[in-house]
Design an enzyme around this catalytic site. Sequence first.
Site, PDB file in Angstrom:
ATOM      1  CG  HIS A 168       3.626  -6.616   5.333  1.00 35.69           C
ATOM      2  ND1 HIS A 168       2.449  -7.043   4.749  1.00 35.69           N
ATOM      3  CD2 HIS A 168       3.556  -6.987   6.647  1.00 35.69           C
ATOM      4  CE1 HIS A 168       1.701  -7.646   5.669  1.00 35.69           C
ATOM      5  NE2 HIS A 168       2.350  -7.639   6.819  1.00 35.69           N
ATOM      6  CB  CYS A 223       1.383  -6.474  -1.239  1.00 30.54           C
ATOM      7  SG  CYS A 223       0.601  -7.842  -0.362  1.00 30.54           S
TER       8      CYS A 223
END
Length: 358
Positions: A168, A223
């Site tokens: 992440h 991301c």
Amino acid sequence: MGFDFGCLLKLCSTVLKPGGAPGPINYMEIGLNLIKIAAPYIVQYLGIMERPPRVDVEEFFQQAEVTEGFKPWEAPTHVSGTFRALFIGINYYCTSAELSGCCNDVKQIIATLQRKRIPIDEMSILVDERGFPGANGLPTRDNIVRYMAWLFGGAKPGDVLFMHYSGHGTHTRATSDTEEKFDQCLAPVDFSTKGCILDNDIFRILLSGLLQGVRLTVVFDCCHSGSMLDLPYTFVGSRSLRRSVAGHMQRIRKGNDCAGDVLMISGCADEQTSADVSNAATFGTGASGAGGAATQCLAYTILKVSNLSYQDMLIATRDMLRRKGFTQVPQLSASKPINLQQKFSLMTTFEVDPAVAT
């Protein structure tokens, strides 16, 4: 979000250790025989996070002095220096942030480097997957910072450094960066209790003291990663830019210069999410199972096409993602204005484009 460390430890057979592989490991075979054990393709977004505590860089550099990697395979020596590599993959097992293919990304990128006979002298792996061969420990906040310090520590002219992160990425509101509203962050496996890792701290660890003549390549398949290293130069060109059209680098940030040659490849722009695909075999890398779209495209490009320029490599990766229906646009940024027609390499220093204003 809750984090059950006990649950994670049951899934993981690797705990923190000084390093050293349990004998030769054929990562090529592992990369070519990934078993599909993960969820279908899904993009998860963590949202804006609370600002994490800053890293005590000096403390972790002291810890890094007793941290070791291992030599993964035999290959022709990189004669001008030492090649050191760090691989991080986080699936966030037993949490609401769980991903499916990040540890497979590590297998695939290591397999790619082994197939290309990249001469890695020292390697370290941080993953939260049970039984991952050669893993040095869990990708906790402390371990990630410590091993980043290990990667950089003592680097001298002629050395080559490589880091790959799959997990992440998120962001938090900036407090002092006048050029951006948000700071980008990496989310370690224990981010819900220990906090994320700010891009400012990543820069301080990896880049602030990097010497001239050191080559560093960092790949972020996560991301909000377009400016994770806050590098001053970026590739300029539309998403549909063709290989026959010359792109160029442009200075986008004042300051944050460093003497070393640093290349960052990110899975998407700061405002985008990076996709996790359920069937990596569709990318033609030989792998099956879940994996990050950007990692799979990069691996395919490195394996299947030779003599690509930096521009061609990025465009080929973007084109493949577009053909597969993904909207993310991988980014390339650097510490210097690279001549984008130079042959892509993980080891050579940059040819600077004299036409780009510095």
